[in-house]
Design a protein around this motif. Structure first.
Motif, PDB file in Angstrom:
ATOM      1  N   MET A 294       0.839  -1.213   0.000  1.00 21.28           N
ATOM      2  CA  MET A 294       0.000   0.000   0.000  1.00 21.28           C
ATOM      3  C   MET A 294       0.868   1.255   0.000  1.00 21.28           C
ATOM      4  O   MET A 294       0.584   2.225  -0.714  1.00 21.28           O
ATOM      5  CB  MET A 294      -0.930   0.004   1.217  1.00 21.28           C
ATOM      6  N   GLN A 295       1.951   1.223   0.794  1.00 20.50           N
ATOM      7  CA  GLN A 295       2.855   2.386   0.852  1.00 20.50           C
ATOM      8  C   GLN A 295       3.580   2.582  -0.481  1.00 20.50           C
ATOM      9  O   GLN A 295       3.721   3.692  -0.967  1.00 20.50           O
ATOM     10  CB  GLN A 295       3.887   2.210   1.978  1.00 20.50           C
ATOM     11  N   ALA A 296       4.014   1.457  -1.062  1.00 21.10           N
ATOM     12  CA  ALA A 296       4.720   1.534  -2.349  1.00 21.10           C
ATOM     13  C   ALA A 296       3.802   2.113  -3.427  1.00 21.10           C
ATOM     14  O   ALA A 296       4.233   2.884  -4.284  1.00 21.10           O
ATOM     15  CB  ALA A 296       5.211   0.146  -2.753  1.00 21.10           C
ATOM     16  N   ALA A 297       2.502   1.759  -3.345  1.00 18.95           N
ATOM     17  CA  ALA A 297       1.544   2.257  -4.336  1.00 18.95           C
ATOM     18  C   ALA A 297       1.329   3.766  -4.188  1.00 18.95           C
ATOM     19  O   ALA A 297       1.143   4.472  -5.186  1.00 18.95           O
ATOM     20  CB  ALA A 297       0.216   1.524  -4.176  1.00 18.95           C
ATOM     21  N   GLU A 298       1.372   4.254  -2.950  1.00 22.22           N
ATOM     22  CA  GLU A 298       1.204   5.700  -2.733  1.00 22.22           C
ATOM     23  C   GLU A 298       2.420   6.463  -3.236  1.00 22.22           C
ATOM     24  O   GLU A 298       2.301   7.549  -3.786  1.00 22.22           O
ATOM     25  CB  GLU A 298       0.980   5.985  -1.237  1.00 22.22           C
ATOM     26  N   GLY A 299       3.612   5.871  -3.034  1.00 21.67           N
ATOM     27  CA  GLY A 299       4.856   6.478  -3.536  1.00 21.67           C
ATOM     28  C   GLY A 299       5.109   7.869  -2.979  1.00 21.67           C
ATOM     29  O   GLY A 299       4.514   8.296  -1.989  1.00 21.67           O
ATOM     30  N   GLY A 300       6.021   8.568  -3.609  1.00 24.19           N
ATOM     31  CA  GLY A 300       6.311   9.972  -3.287  1.00 24.19           C
ATOM     32  C   GLY A 300       6.705  10.206  -1.846  1.00 24.19           C
ATOM     33  O   GLY A 300       7.320   9.371  -1.182  1.00 24.19           O
ATOM     34  N   ALA A 301       6.297  11.372  -1.321  1.00 24.25           N
ATOM     35  CA  ALA A 301       6.690  11.813   0.020  1.00 24.25           C
ATOM     36  C   ALA A 301       6.166  10.873   1.104  1.00 24.25           C
ATOM     37  O   ALA A 301       6.862  10.576   2.070  1.00 24.25           O
ATOM     38  CB  ALA A 301       6.173  13.227   0.274  1.00 24.25           C
ATOM     39  N   LYS A 302       4.933  10.372   0.902  1.00 25.87           N
ATOM     40  CA  LYS A 302       4.343   9.489   1.914  1.00 25.87           C
ATOM     41  C   LYS A 302       5.174   8.228   2.102  1.00 25.87           C
ATOM     42  O   LYS A 302       5.386   7.772   3.222  1.00 25.87           O
ATOM     43  CB  LYS A 302       2.905   9.095   1.509  1.00 25.87           C
ATOM     44  N   GLU A 303       5.637   7.666   0.985  1.00 32.39           N
ATOM     45  CA  GLU A 303       6.450   6.448   1.071  1.00 32.39           C
ATOM     46  C   GLU A 303       7.789   6.743   1.761  1.00 32.39           C
ATOM     47  O   GLU A 303       8.262   5.957   2.586  1.00 32.39           O
ATOM     48  CB  GLU A 303       6.689   5.852  -0.325  1.00 32.39           C
ATOM     49  N   LYS A 304       8.376   7.899   1.445  1.00 37.89           N
ATOM     50  CA  LYS A 304       9.666   8.293   2.070  1.00 37.89           C
ATOM     51  C   LYS A 304       9.508   8.429   3.589  1.00 37.89           C
ATOM     52  O   LYS A 304      10.336   7.963   4.363  1.00 37.89           O
ATOM     53  CB  LYS A 304      10.160   9.618   1.465  1.00 37.89           C
ATOM     54  N   ILE A 305       8.404   9.109   4.012  1.00 39.45           N
ATOM     55  CA  ILE A 305       8.135   9.303   5.446  1.00 39.45           C
ATOM     56  C   ILE A 305       7.969   7.938   6.134  1.00 39.45           C
ATOM     57  O   ILE A 305       8.498   7.700   7.217  1.00 39.45           O
ATOM     58  CB  ILE A 305       6.877  10.183   5.663  1.00 39.45           C
ATOM     59  N   PHE A 306       7.226   7.052   5.466  1.00 37.31           N
ATOM     60  CA  PHE A 306       6.962   5.710   5.990  1.00 37.31           C
ATOM     61  C   PHE A 306       8.279   4.968   6.250  1.00 37.31           C
ATOM     62  O   PHE A 306       8.508   4.439   7.342  1.00 37.31           O
ATOM     63  CB  PHE A 306       6.091   4.953   4.985  1.00 37.31           C
ATOM     64  N   HIS A 307       9.156   4.943   5.260  1.00 40.34           N
ATOM     65  CA  HIS A 307      10.426   4.215   5.414  1.00 40.34           C
ATOM     66  C   HIS A 307      11.337   4.874   6.449  1.00 40.34           C
ATOM     67  O   HIS A 307      12.013   4.183   7.221  1.00 40.34           O
ATOM     68  CB  HIS A 307      11.137   4.079   4.056  1.00 40.34           C
ATOM     69  N   LYS A 308      11.323   6.190   6.491  1.00 42.33           N
ATOM     70  CA  LYS A 308      12.140   6.915   7.478  1.00 42.33           C
ATOM     71  C   LYS A 308      11.637   6.619   8.902  1.00 42.33           C
ATOM     72  O   LYS A 308      12.431   6.416   9.825  1.00 42.33           O
ATOM     73  CB  LYS A 308      12.081   8.433   7.193  1.00 42.33           C
ATOM     74  N   ALA A 309      10.306   6.546   9.026  1.00 45.69           N
ATOM     75  CA  ALA A 309       9.709   6.252  10.337  1.00 45.69           C
ATOM     76  C   ALA A 309      10.216   4.914  10.860  1.00 45.69           C
ATOM     77  O   ALA A 309      10.595   4.787  12.029  1.00 45.69           O
ATOM     78  CB  ALA A 309       8.178   6.237  10.234  1.00 45.69           C
ATOM     79  N   PHE A 310      10.205   3.891  10.001  1.00 46.78           N
ATOM     80  CA  PHE A 310      10.643   2.561  10.445  1.00 46.78           C
ATOM     81  C   PHE A 310      12.148   2.503  10.685  1.00 46.78           C
ATOM     82  O   PHE A 310      12.612   1.780  11.577  1.00 46.78           O
ATOM     83  CB  PHE A 310      10.153   1.476   9.482  1.00 46.78           C
ATOM     84  N   GLU A 311      12.892   3.292   9.940  1.00 45.20           N
ATOM     85  CA  GLU A 311      14.343   3.382  10.177  1.00 45.20           C
ATOM     86  C   GLU A 311      14.584   3.897  11.616  1.00 45.20           C
ATOM     87  O   GLU A 311      15.378   3.341  12.376  1.00 45.20           O
ATOM     88  CB  GLU A 311      14.944   4.354   9.157  1.00 45.20           C
ATOM     89  N   VAL A 312      13.846   4.949  11.976  1.00 46.90           N
ATOM     90  CA  VAL A 312      13.962   5.542  13.313  1.00 46.90           C
ATOM     91  C   VAL A 312      13.427   4.567  14.379  1.00 46.90           C
ATOM     92  O   VAL A 312      14.055   4.347  15.417  1.00 46.90           O
ATOM     93  CB  VAL A 312      13.200   6.895  13.382  1.00 46.90           C
ATOM     94  N   GLY A 313      12.265   3.969  14.104  1.00 45.46           N
ATOM     95  CA  GLY A 313      11.647   3.039  15.062  1.00 45.46           C
ATOM     96  C   GLY A 313      12.550   1.860  15.372  1.00 45.46           C
ATOM     97  O   GLY A 313      12.703   1.463  16.531  1.00 45.46           O
ATOM     98  N   LEU A 314      13.166   1.290  14.340  1.00 45.68           N
ATOM     99  CA  LEU A 314      14.062   0.143  14.527  1.00 45.68           C
ATOM    100  C   LEU A 314      15.310   0.537  15.320  1.00 45.68           C
ATOM    101  O   LEU A 314      15.795  -0.215  16.164  1.00 45.68           O
ATOM    102  CB  LEU A 314      14.452  -0.470  13.172  1.00 45.68           C
ATOM    103  N   LYS A 315      15.794   1.756  15.068  1.00 46.25           N
ATOM    104  CA  LYS A 315      16.981   2.259  15.784  1.00 46.25           C
ATOM    105  C   LYS A 315      16.669   2.436  17.283  1.00 46.25           C
ATOM    106  O   LYS A 315      17.448   2.035  18.152  1.00 46.25           O
ATOM    107  CB  LYS A 315      17.422   3.601  15.155  1.00 46.25           C
ATOM    108  N   VAL A 316      15.497   3.019  17.563  1.00 50.10           N
ATOM    109  CA  VAL A 316      15.081   3.236  18.959  1.00 50.10           C
ATOM    110  C   VAL A 316      14.958   1.892  19.689  1.00 50.10           C
ATOM    111  O   VAL A 316      15.443   1.744  20.821  1.00 50.10           O
ATOM    112  CB  VAL A 316      13.746   4.028  19.017  1.00 50.10           C
ATOM    113  N   GLU A 317      14.301   0.925  19.032  1.00 51.76           N
ATOM    114  CA  GLU A 317      14.122  -0.386  19.664  1.00 51.76           C
ATOM    115  C   GLU A 317      15.464  -1.083  19.909  1.00 51.76           C
ATOM    116  O   GLU A 317      15.656  -1.742  20.928  1.00 51.76           O
ATOM    117  CB  GLU A 317      13.210  -1.281  18.796  1.00 51.76           C
ATOM    118  N   GLN A 318      16.393  -0.908  18.978  1.00 48.06           N
ATOM    119  CA  GLN A 318      17.718  -1.524  19.136  1.00 48.06           C
ATOM    120  C   GLN A 318      18.450  -0.943  20.357  1.00 48.06           C
ATOM    121  O   GLN A 318      19.025  -1.670  21.160  1.00 48.06           O
ATOM    122  CB  GLN A 318      18.559  -1.304  17.867  1.00 48.06           C
ATOM    123  N   LEU A 319      18.379   0.391  20.486  1.00 46.84           N
ATOM    124  CA  LEU A 319      19.015   1.039  21.639  1.00 46.84           C
ATOM    125  C   LEU A 319      18.409   0.543  22.953  1.00 46.84           C
ATOM    126  O   LEU A 319      19.118   0.271  23.917  1.00 46.84           O
ATOM    127  CB  LEU A 319      18.871   2.567  21.533  1.00 46.84           C
TER     128      LEU A 319
END
Length: 606
Positions: A294-319
């Protein structure tokens, strides 16, 4: 952090499931027990109402002549009436014999005949037909009780007819059910569950009252669940995972919303807003894949925000896992992404989920970490029918992703010869029905259950499962391959994947059979100018083959050289329970798939 729980509960457990149930009715009479769909709305019942209904049905079974430990079959999907029937059987001192609604007529008749079931609950006309067509092969079955099917006023009666029989019995003997219940010993047979055996005839696993009572009590003492929780229950009740959740409900007193329709799970979660749910990994894989596409289909800024969010979320959980503090800028970013992205992921499941419990097969670590980053905790557990489903489980306060947790309080786990996982405790089966040799192979003289799974224990007692010993194979180059590890990696990479099955025993390279998720492919087709094409047309197209090839190449970068997939083929259909290639708990029957597609596998080595 929880470590060792008090096991004093082992000395004060209710004597049997019937007593445990009536205790719950007495403790929480006016609290909600179950809710279930009636048309478009959900209907709710209290523990007192359930108690009255179960007592009437149990008295009806006693009136039909059901004796202690005598088997009573249930051939039905997961629904409120299944639970009523199961509780009634156990309160009448009988033993529930479970039959999946997807089981073919031949195996249904085999299970009911082998178990010598005297009464059978049959969901509808489809289940009734399996019995009426083979009535001569079921000499022990004196009565069939149907939930929705047509009655004949003689052999086949309705659930209401059974309740009326019970009401008449209770008018004569008001204490008949309670007296019967109180007399059930902890070692008495409660359930006969036929494992969907990936080979040969299904085997009946004999599980005692004390096993189910123990499972519920061992969950209760961990303070994970209480009366304020709401479960969404869709798992097949004919499977031990579904049954163990009922045991937990009797012990902890939470309410359950019950609907076995698998295609309705996500919609139902949004409507019911549960606080927890048990599920097989396939459900999490599908949800993960759907959100990704669904995120890939939306593309653009929304998809970028989505992937950045999980990058941050995974980093926080790792710490957090490493016991380090989260820097303020990262904390602020995380708070923003929680509002923008993670809360929407949680909302898909109703927005109130405290945790999911995953079992029945291995969950991919990356998918577990992804959900965790979104604030959805998945507690992975481990067990099998032979130990009443629950052997080990992670705890919300100490969840080690990648492991299946520690042994339940009052139970034991150890690693035996050849790294085989062994389990011991009140939850272990009495044995296999009418199969003394098979029982002898599975249970040793010291009471350890030999699971057939390969695993390891860390210093803190957390168990990691590598795979079924029978499924591990060696290439002709002498390297061992654990298929589940490779297969779950592919599902984490490819959001369109349904199944990925790895083969290569005694061969010089590894190959795979691939199936795609039909629902996800509808979206893919729409985005790639192939809307309206059938699943078979899509998987035969060059465009889909190129898409899958890209994901296989990506998978190979994450594998050891000897594990890499050299060749693969797309099947023109997904695996289903109906085709016999999946068990009802959504596990792949590897040998069935291998047999059905032997020519395709062989061609990859030609």
């Amino acid at each position: 952090m929880p470590t060792n729980f008090d096991t004093a509960f082992l000395d004060t457990m209710p004597a049997n499931v019937a007593v445990q149930f009536f205790d719950r009715v007495a403790t929480s009479p006016d609290s909600e027990a179950f809710r279930f769909p009636r048309g478009e709305a959900w209907e709710s019942v209290t523990w007192k109402q359930v108690g009255e209904k179960v007592e009437a049905l149990a008295a009806g079974l006693i009136a039909l002549g059901v004796q202690p430990e005598q088997r009573v079959g249930i051939a039905s999907g997961t629904r409120y009436e299944w639970i009523l029937a199961d509780l009634a059987v156990m309160c009448a001192a009988g033993a529930t014999t479970t039959v999946y609604p997807s089981t073919n007529a031949e195996d249904t008749v085999y299970i009911l005949a082998d178990s010598e079931s005297h009464v059978v609950f049959a969901e509808d006309d489809e289940q009734l037909k399996k019995l009426t067509d083979h009535r001569a092969e079921l000499p022990h079955v004196s009565k069939v009780v149907t939930f929705d099917g047509a009655t004949d006023g003689d052999w086949i009666i309705s659930l209401d007819d059974l309740a009326q029989l019970g009401a008449a019995k209770l008018a004569e003997q008001p204490d008949v059910v309670r007296t019967t219940s109180d007399a059930i010993s902890p070692d008495q047979l409660a359930t006969l569950i036929y494992t969907s055996g990936t080979t040969g005839r299904p085997k009946g696993v004999r599980l005692r009252h004390k096993s189910w009572v123990f499972e519920g009590e061992a969950i209760r003492v961990q303070n994970i669940l209480d009366e304020t929780d709401l479960q969404f229950l869709w798992l097949p009740m004919a499977h031990s995972f579904g049954k163990v959740l009922l045991s937990a409900q009797l012990a902890c007193g939470f309410a359950s919303a019950v609907d076995g329709r698998v295609d309705k799970i996500v919609d139902n979660c949004a409507a019911v807003k549960p606080t927890f749910m048990g599920a097989a990994p396939r459900i999490f894989e599908k949800a993960y894949g759907r959100i990704q596409t669904m995120q890939a289909a939306e593309g653009g800024a929304k998809e970028k925000i989505f992937h950045k969010a999980f990058e941050v979320g995974l980093k926080v959980e790792q710490l957090k896992r490493e016991g380090k503090s989260v820097p303020l800028p990262l904390k602020v970013q995380h708070g923003l992404f929680d509002k923008l992205v993670f809360s929407k992921v949680r909302e898909r499941f109703g927005g109130r989920v405290r945790f999911f419990i995953s079992g029945a097969a291995a969950l991919n670590r990356e998918i577990a970490e992804w959900f965790n980053a979104a604030g959805i905790v998945i507690l992975e557990g481990y067990g099998m029918t032979e130990n009443s489903a629950g052997g080990t489980v992670n705890h919300p306060d100490e969840n080690r992703i990648g492991t299946v947790g520690r042994a339940l309080p009052g139970a034991e786990v150890k690693i035996g010869e050849g790294d085989e996982v062994l389990l011991r405790g009140p939850h272990v089966m009495e044995g296999y029905h009418n199969l003394p040799e098979e029982t002898h192979k599975a249970l040793d003289a010291d009471g350890w259950l030999h699971t057939g799974d390969k695993g390891s224990l860390d210093a803190d007692g957390f168990l990691t499962i590598t795979g079924r010993i029978k499924e591990l194979f060696k290439t002709s180059g002498g390297k061992y391959i654990a298929p589940p590890a490779i297969e779950s990696k592919f599902k984490a990479i490819c959001p369109y994947a349904s199944q990925f099955m790895v083969f290569g025993s005694e061969k010089n390279y590894v190959v795979a059979l691939v199936t795609l998720d039909p629902d996800a492919m509808v979206g893919w087709a729409a985005e790639n100018g192939m809307e309206g094409q059938s699943y078979t047309e899509l998987v035969r197209s060059d465009a889909v083959k190129t898409m899958v090839a890209g994901y296989v190449d990506e998978l190979n970068t994450k594998l050891n050289r000897w594990e890499t997939i050299k060749k693969w083929e797309l099947l023109d259909h997904d695996l289903t329970v109906e085709s016999g290639e999946l068990t009802p708990s959504m596990k792949v029957k590897r040998n069935v798939v291998e047999g059905n597609h032997k020519a395709v596998i062989d061609s990859m080595y030609a």
